[in-house]
Write an enzyme that holds these catalytic residues in place. Structure first.
Site, mmCIF file in Angstrom:
data_model
loop_
_atom_site.group_PDB
_atom_site.id
_atom_site.type_symbol
_atom_site.label_atom_id
_atom_site.label_comp_id
_atom_site.label_asym_id
_atom_site.label_seq_id
_atom_site.Cartn_x
_atom_site.Cartn_y
_atom_site.Cartn_z
ATOM 1 N N LYS A 100 0.816 -1.230 0.000
ATOM 2 C CA LYS A 100 0.000 0.000 0.000
ATOM 3 C C LYS A 100 0.843 1.272 0.000
ATOM 4 O O LYS A 100 0.472 2.260 -0.617
ATOM 5 C CB LYS A 100 -0.942 -0.002 1.204
ATOM 6 C CG LYS A 100 -2.022 -1.054 1.090
ATOM 7 C CD LYS A 100 -2.937 -1.036 2.286
ATOM 8 C CE LYS A 100 -3.916 -2.195 2.191
ATOM 9 N NZ LYS A 100 -4.888 -2.214 3.261
ATOM 10 N N SER A 122 -2.270 0.324 7.516
ATOM 11 C CA SER A 122 -3.644 0.452 8.038
ATOM 12 C C SER A 122 -3.666 1.363 9.260
ATOM 13 O O SER A 122 -4.623 2.126 9.448
ATOM 14 C CB SER A 122 -4.229 -0.920 8.355
ATOM 15 O OG SER A 122 -3.398 -1.596 9.249
HETATM 16 P P1 NDP Z 1 1.824 -3.662 7.716
HETATM 17 O O1 NDP Z 1 2.651 -4.812 7.292
HETATM 18 O O2 NDP Z 1 1.954 -2.362 6.990
HETATM 19 O O3 NDP Z 1 2.135 -3.379 9.287
HETATM 20 C C1 NDP Z 1 2.093 -4.413 10.202
HETATM 21 C C2 NDP Z 1 2.239 -3.854 11.620
HETATM 22 O O4 NDP Z 1 2.020 -4.936 12.527
HETATM 23 C C3 NDP Z 1 3.615 -3.285 11.942
HETATM 24 O O5 NDP Z 1 3.460 -2.180 12.791
HETATM 25 C C4 NDP Z 1 4.301 -4.447 12.673
HETATM 26 O O6 NDP Z 1 5.274 -4.038 13.604
HETATM 27 C C5 NDP Z 1 3.118 -5.032 13.423
HETATM 28 N N1 NDP Z 1 3.238 -6.447 13.779
HETATM 29 C C6 NDP Z 1 3.311 -7.506 12.936
HETATM 30 N N2 NDP Z 1 3.316 -8.661 13.629
HETATM 31 C C7 NDP Z 1 3.254 -8.318 14.946
HETATM 32 C C8 NDP Z 1 3.221 -9.069 16.156
HETATM 33 N N3 NDP Z 1 3.267 -10.406 16.146
HETATM 34 N N4 NDP Z 1 3.141 -8.393 17.318
HETATM 35 C C9 NDP Z 1 3.099 -7.051 17.334
HETATM 36 N N5 NDP Z 1 3.121 -6.271 16.217
HETATM 37 C C10 NDP Z 1 3.199 -6.902 15.033
HETATM 38 O O7 NDP Z 1 0.315 -4.163 7.732
HETATM 39 P P2 NDP Z 1 -1.057 -3.351 7.495
HETATM 40 O O8 NDP Z 1 -1.062 -2.150 8.365
HETATM 41 O O9 NDP Z 1 -1.287 -3.150 6.052
HETATM 42 O O10 NDP Z 1 -2.127 -4.420 8.005
HETATM 43 C C11 NDP Z 1 -2.208 -4.819 9.361
HETATM 44 C C12 NDP Z 1 -3.336 -5.818 9.535
HETATM 45 O O11 NDP Z 1 -4.586 -5.230 9.222
HETATM 46 C C13 NDP Z 1 -3.214 -7.043 8.619
HETATM 47 O O12 NDP Z 1 -3.542 -8.157 9.381
HETATM 48 C C14 NDP Z 1 -4.237 -6.800 7.538
HETATM 49 O O13 NDP Z 1 -4.736 -8.004 7.015
HETATM 50 C C15 NDP Z 1 -5.304 -6.057 8.322
HETATM 51 N N6 NDP Z 1 -6.114 -5.187 7.464
HETATM 52 C C16 NDP Z 1 -7.469 -5.392 7.401
HETATM 53 C C17 NDP Z 1 -8.257 -4.584 6.602
HETATM 54 C C18 NDP Z 1 -9.727 -4.820 6.528
HETATM 55 O O14 NDP Z 1 -10.368 -4.316 5.612
HETATM 56 N N7 NDP Z 1 -10.309 -5.523 7.479
HETATM 57 C C19 NDP Z 1 -7.692 -3.495 5.793
HETATM 58 C C20 NDP Z 1 -6.267 -3.332 5.978
HETATM 59 C C21 NDP Z 1 -5.515 -4.167 6.775
HETATM 60 P P3 NDP Z 1 6.814 -3.724 13.141
HETATM 61 O O15 NDP Z 1 6.811 -2.356 12.540
HETATM 62 O O16 NDP Z 1 7.548 -3.787 14.434
HETATM 63 O O17 NDP Z 1 7.195 -4.811 12.189
#
Ligand code: NDP
Length: 262
Positions: free
Chosen positions: A63, A123
């Site tokens: 994104k 997100s």
């Molecule tokens: P990104 O990959 O851009 O960001 C992921 C974030 O999650 C980062 O801040 C990362 O931390 C953190 N993270 C990942 N794993 C863990 C963990 N085990 N414990 C703590 N923090 C963690 O993802 P998005 O923002 O695009 O999406 C996030 C979630 O939202 C996804 O699951 C996606 O499927 C869902 N989503 C749902 C939507 C809907 O329409 N329902 C729309 C958009 C997203 P770090 O920076 O430290 O790596």
């Protein structure tokens, strides 16, 4: 015939084709929507044009990257720095973000003054920007510092997970915008979540379609809970209206129908 696709990696789980194809069918529009596993993003524009697409949705992890590949960005996507929808207009790629409104439509009638967003990815950016547009102050907390830079630069309050002082404040809504739930994990230490939930009234997890530890814990504290299913639906309604240049009302009727089945 018009063609549309959702690009991401992984992508096989995406329900977007079901939602969009049903609307095309019901509206009698000659169009097809498919999934595309995008392994590298550098040739995205060539790929988009060679597939003859009229529009696309963009999901994890592209994104932010594909924001840079658009010729023009419209609306709140300019503040978010991430897109989830692209529409082709006169050989130009126009980028939009429909996640932000998709999220907010869930909670627009809730009484919320402040919010804690866990996670700092695309997100989280969308949610932080739309909350601020509605005068709700979010604190953004992440496990690692690099993704917090965007929020700092844009005047949001941020903290790391080990800042227990910041996280001991009281928040009306706790939003899990991390990908932790996909792997069946909690985003934060359970003891800290117990503390946060004991002050809050609402918990929101962006994941949908799977059992969610985060929301189960919140329910044990008698919080009102939301998963990401309706966010997906609402963002898809707006994306479809942009693809088809049609009013959202006309699309929402059919999108709701198929949403109830899948
Ligand atoms: P990104 O990959 O851009 O960001 C992921 C974030 O999650 C980062 O801040 C990362 O931390 C953190 N993270 C990942 N794993 C863990 C963990 N085990 N414990 C703590 N923090 C963690 O993802 P998005 O923002 O695009 O999406 C996030 C979630 O939202 C996804 O699951 C996606 O499927 C869902 N989503 C749902 C939507 C809907 O329409 N329902 C729309 C958009 C997203 P770090 O920076 O430290 O790596």
């Amino acid at each position: 015939m018009q063609f549309f696709a959702v690009f991401g990696n992984p992508i096989s789980h995406s329900k977007s084709p079901l939602l969009h194809n049903y609307v095309f069918y019901k509206l009698g529009i000659e169009a097809r929507y498919t999934r595309y596993l995008l392994e590298k993003s550098h040739n995205f524009r060539d790929l988009f044009f060679s597939l003859g697409l009229s529009g696309a949705n963009i999901t994890l992890p592209y994104k932010e990257i594909l924001f840079e590949y658009c010729d023009e960005i419209r609306g709140i996507a300019n503040n978010i720095g991430a897109i989830n929808t692209i529409v082709k207009k006169d050989s130009k790629l126009i980028g939009y973000n429909t996640d932000a409104n998709g999220f907010f439509k869930n909670i627009e009638y809730e009484r919320i003054k402040n919010a804690l967003i866990l996670g700092a990815g695309g997100s989280a950016r969308a949610i932080a920007c739309i909350l601020r547009e509605h005068n709700i102050t979010p604190l953004i907390a992440n496990r690692s510092p690099s993704k917090l830079q965007f929020f700092k630069q844009n005047g949001f309050e941020v903290c790391l997970y080990d800042d227990t002082l910041a996280l001991s404040q009281s928040f009306d809504i706790i939003i899990n915008a991390t990908s932790s739930s996909i792997n069946g994990e909690l985003p934060l230490e359970e003891s800290l979540l117990h503390l946060l939930f004991s002050h809050a009234t609402i918990a929101f997890d962006l994941m949908y379609g799977k059992e969610c530890k985060f929301l189960t814990l919140a329910q044990n504290h008698n919080l009102k809970t939301y998963d990401g299913a309706k966010m997906l639906l609402y963002q898809a309604i707006t994306a479809s209206s942009l693809f088809l240049d049609t009013k959202e009302d006309k699309i929402a009727k059919y999108m709701n129908e198929i949403y109830e089945i899948i």
